[in-house]
Design an enzyme around this catalytic site. Structure first.
Site, short mmCIF file in Angstrom:
data_model
loop_
_atom_site.label_atom_id
_atom_site.label_comp_id
_atom_site.label_asym_id
_atom_site.label_seq_id
_atom_site.Cartn_x
_atom_site.Cartn_y
_atom_site.Cartn_z
CE LYS A 94 -4.54 0.82 0.68
NZ LYS A 94 -5.71 0.09 0.23
N GLY A 194 -19.99 7.01 5.78
CA GLY A 194 -19.08 7.28 4.66
C GLY A 194 -19.77 6.86 3.37
N GLY A 196 -18.92 7.56 0.15
CA GLY A 196 -18.05 7.88 -0.98
C GLY A 196 -18.26 6.88 -2.10
CB VAL A 198 -17.08 1.61 -1.20
CG1 VAL A 198 -17.67 0.25 -0.86
CG2 VAL A 198 -15.72 1.44 -1.86
P1 NAD Z 1 -14.01 7.68 -0.64
O1 NAD Z 1 -12.93 8.64 -0.34
O2 NAD Z 1 -14.65 7.71 -1.97
O3 NAD Z 1 -15.17 7.81 0.45
C1 NAD Z 1 -14.95 8.00 1.80
C2 NAD Z 1 -16.11 8.80 2.33
O4 NAD Z 1 -16.01 8.85 3.75
C3 NAD Z 1 -16.13 10.25 1.85
O5 NAD Z 1 -17.43 10.59 1.38
C4 NAD Z 1 -15.74 11.06 3.09
O6 NAD Z 1 -16.33 12.34 3.11
C5 NAD Z 1 -16.29 10.18 4.19
N1 NAD Z 1 -15.69 10.37 5.50
C6 NAD Z 1 -14.39 10.61 5.82
N2 NAD Z 1 -14.26 10.72 7.15
C7 NAD Z 1 -15.50 10.53 7.67
C8 NAD Z 1 -16.01 10.52 9.00
N3 NAD Z 1 -15.23 10.73 10.05
N4 NAD Z 1 -17.34 10.28 9.16
C9 NAD Z 1 -18.14 10.06 8.10
N5 NAD Z 1 -17.71 10.07 6.83
C10 NAD Z 1 -16.41 10.30 6.62
O7 NAD Z 1 -13.40 6.22 -0.32
P2 NAD Z 1 -13.94 4.83 -0.85
O8 NAD Z 1 -13.16 4.44 -2.05
O9 NAD Z 1 -15.43 4.82 -0.87
O10 NAD Z 1 -13.44 3.87 0.32
C11 NAD Z 1 -14.09 3.83 1.59
C12 NAD Z 1 -13.35 2.90 2.53
O11 NAD Z 1 -13.32 1.59 1.98
C13 NAD Z 1 -11.87 3.27 2.76
O12 NAD Z 1 -11.53 2.93 4.08
C14 NAD Z 1 -11.12 2.39 1.80
O13 NAD Z 1 -9.80 2.13 2.22
C15 NAD Z 1 -11.96 1.14 1.85
N6 NAD Z 1 -11.85 0.29 0.65
C16 NAD Z 1 -12.15 0.83 -0.56
C17 NAD Z 1 -12.06 0.03 -1.69
C18 NAD Z 1 -12.41 0.55 -3.05
O14 NAD Z 1 -12.54 -0.25 -4.00
N7 NAD Z 1 -12.59 1.86 -3.21
C19 NAD Z 1 -11.65 -1.31 -1.57
C20 NAD Z 1 -11.39 -1.82 -0.31
C21 NAD Z 1 -11.48 -1.00 0.80
#
Ligand code: NAD
Length: 363
Positions: A94, A194, A196, A198
């Site tokens: 990572k 969250g 975002g 996902v």
């Molecule tokens: P993203 O950045 O698109 O979304 C994250 C969301 O969380 C954002 O909308 C942000 O505003 C919100 N956020 C941040 N801090 C917060 C808080 N304290 N309270 C509430 N909301 C908060 O990220 P993503 O790609 O959707 O990934 C989300 C999580 O899943 C991450 O931890 C990431 O490591 C994990 N993940 C993602 C993937 C993937 O394919 N994108 C795969 C495996 C794991």
């Protein structure tokens, strides 16, 4: 300051990397610095027994370098276990870039970062994580082939998040079946923290099935958008963790399962996308077990993205990807049953299987 903290601080001074609490015999940790672009990044390669270390790059405004290092060590370790339990021939790695993705990211910075990735000759392969977009991976691709998650126009598989969300949904349904005796989410109330990349797709799957969704995010615009799109209720109040829901889906950042939050939790099932949800995997895994909360291990159920990204590197077959991601349902049920049978936490049960596979590959 008590003696224990003083001792820990002293240890950090003399052993700032190998003495880190989150250090787990990582093979390589690379610090990348470029004065011209302002790049400050750390690449963590945890283990390559099963193959090259693949894992996304996170750009985050860390409060300190210590936090950034801690994060990359924890995240890269998690990737080793995620790929291992999913049956992929990949190691765990990572990267983190220190800075604000909204204001400090530039194509020059991403290209320079790509050059550092390239210097590792394929031992580490990068992709998207928090703060990264598909276009950023396209920029990295200009300087290195060791990147996945690039756009479809550029011959890649695009953003992996929708597949991740599908896998999380499968894991959630399996955990619901285990706890409630039925995997149908009709009438179940789910808190998605969250929304975002996902989180939003997860909200879509849950509402399509007839589940009720409560959403929380620090981004007010997204809250309004997602609420309007799927009819999800926006959480209002000051005790998010104590809210009355059946399922809690952490989809923001890690460590939201800790001493303070677990005490308050009313949810009976935890199944979300965020990496490293347990602040301390042993202590907090056991606390959840004691409270009778079924925890679907994060690195098991959020593997859809890595399944998709891996396919981009070997052979991209969408139906095979969906089949493998759907299988997270079966694996989750197996792990939950194993944990009960062997009287261990669900996290430990998943970890044991992943570690055995990594060890066998070494032999
Ligand atoms: P993203 O950045 O698109 O979304 C994250 C969301 O969380 C954002 O909308 C942000 O505003 C919100 N956020 C941040 N801090 C917060 C808080 N304290 N309270 C509430 N909301 C908060 O990220 P993503 O790609 O959707 O990934 C989300 C999580 O899943 C991450 O931890 C990431 O490591 C994990 N993940 C993602 C993937 C993937 O394919 N994108 C795969 C495996 C794991």
């Amino acid at each position: 300051m008590n003696a224990e903290i003083l001792k820990a601080n002293e240890l950090k001074k003399v052993a700032p990397v190998f003495g880190q609490l989150s250090f787990d015999n990582h093979e390589q940790v690379v610090f990348c610095n470029d004065k011209d672009t302002g790049l400050k990044a750390i690449i963590g390669i945890h283990n390559t027994n099963l193959g090259p270390a693949l894992g996304g790059t996170r750009m985050w405004n860390y409060a300190s370098e210590y936090d950034a290092l801690n994060d990359v060590l924890r995240l890269s370790r998690g990737m080793s276990f995620k790929s291992a339990i999913t049956g992929l021939n990949l190691g765990g790695g990572k990267a983190v870039i220190i800075g604000d993705a909204k204001t400090q990211k530039s194509p020059e910075l991403m290209r320079r970062f790509g050059e550092f990735v390239h210097s590792l000759s394929g031992k580490y392969i990068t992709a998207e994580d928090v703060g990264m977009e598909t276009e950023d991976m396209d920029t990295v691709r200009e300087v290195t082939p060791y990147v996945a998650g690039i756009s479809e126009e550029k011959g890649g598989s695009g953003n992996p998040s929708p597949i991740t969300a599908y896998g999380v949904f499968m894991g959630m349904k399996a955990a619901a079946k285990y706890k409630f005796g039925n995997d149908n989410l009709v009438g179940k109330k789910v808190l998605v923290q969250g929304i975002g990349h996902v989180g939003e797709t997860l909200v879509k799957y849950i509402t399509e099935e007839g589940g009720q969704v409560l959403i929380s995010d620090i981004n007010q615009e997204r809250l309004a958008e997602v609420s309007a799109k799927y009819g999800a209720e926006i959480f209002e109040g000051d005790n998010l963790y104590g809210v009355e829901v059946d399922i809690y889906a952490p989809c923001a950042l890690g460590a939201t399962l800790n001493n303070q939050t677990i005490q308050q939790l009313k949810a009976k099932v935890i199944a979300g996308a965020a990496n490293n949800q347990l602040e301390d995997e042993l202590i907090h895994g056991e606390l959840l077990q004691k409270k009778g909360i079924v925890y679907a291990p994060d690195f098991l159920i959020n593997a859809g993205g890595i399944i998709n990204v891996y396919a981009e590197l070997v052979k991209y077959d969408k139906s095979e990807i969906m089949r493998k991601t759907e299988n997270i349902y079966n694996t989750t049920l197996e792990i939950l049953a194993k944990a009960e049978l062997d009287n261990m936490t669900t996290h430990q049960a998943a970890l044991q299987i992943a570690k055995n596979r990594i060890l066998a590959a070494k032999k």
